[in-house]
Enzyme design. Structure first.
Site, mmCIF file in Angstrom:
data_model
loop_
_atom_site.group_PDB
_atom_site.id
_atom_site.type_symbol
_atom_site.label_atom_id
_atom_site.label_comp_id
_atom_site.label_asym_id
_atom_site.label_seq_id
_atom_site.Cartn_x
_atom_site.Cartn_y
_atom_site.Cartn_z
ATOM 1 C CB SER A 16 -0.939 -0.063 1.290
ATOM 2 O OG SER A 16 -0.146 0.146 2.281
ATOM 3 C CG ASP A 87 -1.815 -2.858 11.077
ATOM 4 O OD1 ASP A 87 -2.855 -2.830 11.617
ATOM 5 O OD2 ASP A 87 -1.410 -2.172 9.926
ATOM 6 C CB THR A 133 -14.768 3.087 11.427
ATOM 7 O OG1 THR A 133 -13.498 2.452 12.025
ATOM 8 C CG2 THR A 133 -15.779 3.239 12.221
ATOM 9 N NE ARG A 137 -8.899 1.291 18.655
ATOM 10 C CZ ARG A 137 -9.024 2.483 18.150
ATOM 11 N NH1 ARG A 137 -9.138 3.727 18.788
ATOM 12 N NH2 ARG A 137 -8.736 2.908 16.940
ATOM 13 N NE ARG A 138 -10.172 4.199 14.418
ATOM 14 C CZ ARG A 138 -9.335 3.987 13.284
ATOM 15 N NH1 ARG A 138 -9.941 3.178 12.151
ATOM 16 N NH2 ARG A 138 -8.137 4.230 13.425
ATOM 17 N NE ARG A 155 -11.089 -4.716 5.375
ATOM 18 C CZ ARG A 155 -10.950 -5.884 5.210
ATOM 19 N NH1 ARG A 155 -11.853 -6.756 5.432
ATOM 20 N NH2 ARG A 155 -9.770 -6.380 4.724
ATOM 21 N N GLY A 156 -10.356 -1.414 2.884
ATOM 22 C CA GLY A 156 -9.501 -0.963 1.569
ATOM 23 C C GLY A 156 -8.302 -0.035 2.183
ATOM 24 C CG ASN A 157 -5.007 1.107 -0.261
ATOM 25 O OD1 ASN A 157 -5.436 2.299 -0.338
ATOM 26 N ND2 ASN A 157 -4.392 0.558 -1.200
ATOM 27 N NE ARG A 161 -9.649 1.680 5.474
ATOM 28 C CZ ARG A 161 -9.537 1.314 6.548
ATOM 29 N NH1 ARG A 161 -9.839 1.930 7.695
ATOM 30 N NH2 ARG A 161 -8.662 0.248 6.991
ATOM 31 C CB CYS A 250 -5.896 -5.270 14.998
ATOM 32 S SG CYS A 250 -6.364 -6.623 13.832
HETATM 33 N N1 LIG Z 1 -5.076 -1.639 10.142
HETATM 34 C C1 LIG Z 1 -5.186 -0.027 9.520
HETATM 35 C C2 LIG Z 1 -3.983 0.687 9.849
HETATM 36 N N2 LIG Z 1 -2.811 0.435 10.313
HETATM 37 C C3 LIG Z 1 -2.053 1.264 10.587
HETATM 38 C C4 LIG Z 1 -2.690 2.601 10.254
HETATM 39 C C5 LIG Z 1 -2.074 4.034 10.279
HETATM 40 C C6 LIG Z 1 -2.126 4.548 11.584
HETATM 41 C C7 LIG Z 1 -0.804 3.912 12.444
HETATM 42 O O1 LIG Z 1 0.561 3.720 12.258
HETATM 43 O O2 LIG Z 1 -1.174 3.382 13.481
HETATM 44 C C8 LIG Z 1 -3.755 2.142 9.666
HETATM 45 C C9 LIG Z 1 -5.016 3.034 9.172
HETATM 46 C C10 LIG Z 1 -6.128 3.378 10.380
HETATM 47 O O3 LIG Z 1 -6.445 2.900 11.095
HETATM 48 O O4 LIG Z 1 -6.938 4.585 9.970
#
Ligand SMILES: NCc1[nH]cc(CCC(=O)O)c1CC(=O)O
Length: 342
Positions: A16, A87, A133, A137-138, A155-157, A161, A250
């Protein structure tokens, strides 16, 4: 010469745009610190990138974003893996270890509103607005303060999104994203509000980069040591110890907020600080929320991790266990339903 010292190293990550930027950050740091060595990069697609349809929640706490990369590391095809520490599963495969944790960006979550709409904060959004989202958690935490909003998986990078958010006929009014990712992508200007504790506690290790290496690779370990930011390391390892003890990945609704004070670095190394860590576990519908804080003087990484574990024990006995058990049961049920539907 009998020595087999390597002069070139390969850093790998997901493909990504954010992952590539993060890998380049680490490569630039290494090149600056070791001008005589050369550093290349390699980008790969992981299971998490491929499986865009299934909800993250159901995929569970697997090594979605790291597994293929760890295979390349073990086969000595690459030397270092660059990850968002958030992650990285709290238990690494045998033979792998975290070699470096870099200085953390702002760890908070942030609100991004669809282009052209006038809203700035969650309070501004009309009843029934759809907020995207894919993080339980959120959603769990925000349902408590904003019961009138509708939370929908996205979803998606990050680029995908944002495109879904801005699509004229798309369902989303706003997204919640980690601020650090947006800042690194150069899109910090899309953030209309920071969402901070006690409204929203961020994810464990959010905003920090980590380098994963082979535990027996002494050469690479030495290089990595130069990259580590100790304040970030102590905070993030305390947070990861908390999450490990809660047996989550996560995909569990665990939030944290961590700070260090009275920092002593007079020897050049971090040798003493007061670590304060607040953790919370929230039921998926937001109806139950367990939150606790511990604060203590610590003198080592081990001390920091112990504080994280102690906080987990406290949370578990104050109601977190019931919440997490419910979630495990629900996930089992929904995973078996998904299988029969196929
Ligand atoms: N799994 C998604 C993810 N993993 C790391 C980041 C970026 C931010 C970071 O470095 O914690 C994100 C995007 C997000 O949660 O919006």
């Amino acid at each position: 010469m009998a020595s087999s010292s390597r002069t070139s190293f390969v850093l790998a990550s997901r493909a990504s745009k954010l992952a590539q930027i993060q890998t380049n950050i680490v490569r630039d740091d290494l090149e600056a610190a070791f001008p005589a060595l050369s550093f290349g990069t390699s980008f790969m697609t992981t299971e998490g990138d491929k499986n865009q349809s299934q909800a993250l929640y159901l995929l569970g706490g697997k090594a979605l974003w790291t597994k293929e990369l760890e295979v390349a590391l073990k086969e000595n095809v690459v030397d270092m893996l660059v990850h968002s520490l958030k992650d990285v599963p709290t238990i690494l495969p045998d033979g792998c270890e975290i070699g470096a944790i870099l200085e953390r960006e702002n760890p908070v979550d942030s609100l991004v509103v669809k282009q052209g709409l006038p809203y700035k904060t969650l309070e501004d959004l009309p009843e029934g607005s759809v907020v995207g989202t894919s993080s339980v958690r959120r959603v769990a935490q925000l349902r408590r303060s904003f019961p009138g909003l509708v939370f929908l998986d996205v979803r998606g990078n990050l680029n995908t999104r944002l495109a879904k958010l801005d699509a004229p006929d798309g369902p989303y009014t706003a997204l919640i994203l980690a601020k650090a990712g947006l800042v690194r992508l150069g899109m910090g200007d899309r953030v209309t509000a920071d969402l901070t504790a006690p409204i929203l506690f961020h994810a464990v290790s959010q905003g920090a980069l980590a380098v994963e290496i082979l535990a027996d690779d002494q050469e690479t370990r030495k290089l990595c040591k130069m990259l580590t930011h100790q304040e970030t390391q102590w905070k993030c390892l305390a947070e990861r110890a908390l999450l490990r003890e809660l047996e989550g990945g996560c995909s569990v609704p665990v939030g944290v907020s961590t700070s260090l004070s009275q920092i002593d670095k007079s020897t050049g190394e971090l040798t003493h600080a007061v670590l304060t860590i607040t953790g919370c576990v929230t039921s998926l519908d937001g109806s139950v929320h367990v939150q606790d804080t511990l604060s203590q003087e610590v003198e080592s990484i081990q001390g920091a991790e112990e504080l994280g574990r102690n906080l987990a024990t406290k949370l578990m006995s104050n109601g977190a266990k019931a919440i997490l058990d419910d979630i495990t049961q629900d996930r089992r049920k929904r995973t078996s339903e998904a299988k029969t539907a196929e």
